[in-house]
Design an enzyme around this catalytic site. Structure first.
Site, PDB file in Angstrom:
ATOM      1  N   ARG A 230       0.874  -1.187   0.000  1.00 13.17           N
ATOM      2  CA  ARG A 230       0.000   0.000   0.000  1.00 13.17           C
ATOM      3  C   ARG A 230       0.901   1.224   0.000  1.00 13.17           C
ATOM      4  NH1 ARG A 230      -2.705   4.077  -0.207  1.00 13.17           N
ATOM      5  NH2 ARG A 230      -4.872   4.317   0.485  1.00 13.17           N
ATOM      6  N   GLU A 238     -10.823   4.368  -6.540  1.00 10.86           N
ATOM      7  CA  GLU A 238     -11.062   2.934  -6.728  1.00 10.86           C
ATOM      8  C   GLU A 238     -11.391   2.659  -8.194  1.00 10.86           C
ATOM      9  OE1 GLU A 238     -10.540   0.867  -4.273  1.00 10.86           O
ATOM     10  OE2 GLU A 238     -10.238   2.440  -2.763  1.00 10.86           O
ATOM     11  N   ARG A 272      -1.229  -5.383   4.440  1.00 13.35           N
ATOM     12  CA  ARG A 272      -0.420  -4.769   3.390  1.00 13.35           C
ATOM     13  C   ARG A 272       0.732  -3.986   4.010  1.00 13.35           C
ATOM     14  NH1 ARG A 272      -5.212  -1.548   0.451  1.00 13.35           N
ATOM     15  NH2 ARG A 272      -5.289  -0.803   2.605  1.00 13.35           N
TER      16      ARG A 272
END
Length: 347
Positions: A230, A238, A272
């Site tokens: 990330r 998105e 992440r």
């Protein structure tokens, strides 16, 4: 190549060792020996002390042996290939040392010198690309650094996240490969030798479930660990949002098919690794912000330069800012969560 396959020599105490490869996973476990007293008898396996993870020195030794054998096979093949492709063959110790240094340019400097010392070759002045996983000085807050293999386009999920693979030849990785992963790799190699490709494919799936992957790289196969990344300090639209695909495509152009360096700061709630990304001397978050492909994620990152880069993109109507008033990705995700909760309550 016959000599490299017998590359063992005696220590002062009569023991044998392999002068090139010294894995960081090798347990430094010796029975106690006191001055003037004989060493204590070996402890039976079932009585050996456990470490905090329940691993005995002997168990670790098995993993180290598997690790050594895999690296030994890879090293021998690299040297053989380099020798075959060198015309004319090396005639002097200096030429031979250069050949070895080029063929083994990814191993640790001390290990390379071990091979050269065994053959009484001079140490070349060539810099070797030993994989030092941490620079001498890290930015404040950095936990560790990842140097990845080239990032697949299909592993880039959106404009602020991707999956990367780090080779287990990296010292930080080699010390932490689980025993079961070594066993899966050896079993797959055996299955392929027996042309049992169905079993070999099933073993690959098991490796993937364990967080590892065998990747073809420069006509060689590399065992690598999987990392979900990330990008720190930015939030991209998105994929289902307006400009989501454009943002992802921008990141693909920046890092797709290229190796990246990741300064890891944290691990988020989704497993992440959160970090700053560099590729070909470019700071990737800077490029995404300046070109209007992402928002500055102010909630989690207060760096003033990030705010400045976003303002510059807004003022120039670049990227997502061309639409005038784009929806914030964190607001979009919140609305999606609320809609799902409302649907559950109605049901």
């Amino acid at each position: 190549m016959g000599n490299i396959l017998r590359c063992f020599k005696g220590d002062d105490d009569g023991g044998d060792h392999y002068p090139y490869y010294k894995p960081t996973s090798r347990p430094h476990y010796q029975p106690p020996h006191y001055h003037g007293q004989p060493a204590a008898p070996p402890v039976p396996l079932q009585q050996q002390p456990l470490d905090p993870h329940g691993i005995t020195p002997s168990t670790v030794g098995v993993a180290a042996l598997a690790h050594d054998l895999l690296n030994f096979e890879s090293t021998s093949m690299k040297l053989l290939e380099a020798y075959k492709n060198t015309t004319p063959p090396p005639k002097t110790p200096a030429n031979a040392a250069q050949l070895i240094a080029r063929a083994l340019n990814m191993i640790q400097r001390a290990d390379l010198e071990g091979v050269l010392e065994f053959y009484n070759f001079p140490i070349p002045s060539l810099p070797t690309a030993s994989s030092n996983y941490q620079p001498s000085l890290l930015p404040e807050g950095v936990q560790f650094v990842l140097n990845t293999l080239p990032v697949y386009d299909k592993c880039i999920g959106d404009g602020d996240g991707f999956t990367a693979y780090v080779p287990t030849t990296d010292p930080r990785e080699s010390a932490n490969v689980p025993l079961e992963v070594h066993e899966l790799v050896i079993a797959r190699t055996q299955a392929r030798k027996c042309r049992d490709y169905q079993s070999a494919d099933a073993l690959l799936s098991s490796l993937d479930e364990a967080g590892y992957k065998i990747i073809s790289c420069s006509d060689d196969e590399v065992l690598a660990r999987k990392y979900r990344i990330r990008m720190r300090g930015i939030d991209a639209p998105e994929l289902k949002m307006p400009y989501g695909k454009e943002s992802r495509n921008a990141l693909v152009k920046l890092i797709g098919g290229k190796s990246v360096k990741i300064y890891v700061y944290d691990l988020d709630q989704f497993g992440r690794y959160v970090g700053d990304i560099y590729c070909n001397n470019l700071f990737i978050q800077e490029q995404m912000l300046k070109n209007g492909h992402a928002w500055h994620f102010k909630t989690y990152d207060k760096r003033p330069e990030f705010a400045r880069w976003e303002r510059e993109a807004r003022a120039a109507n670049r990227g997502l800012w061309a639409s005038g008033n784009p929806e914030k990705p964190w607001d979009w995700r919140r609305d999606q969560r609320n809609a799902r909760q409302d649907a559950i309550q109605v049901y």
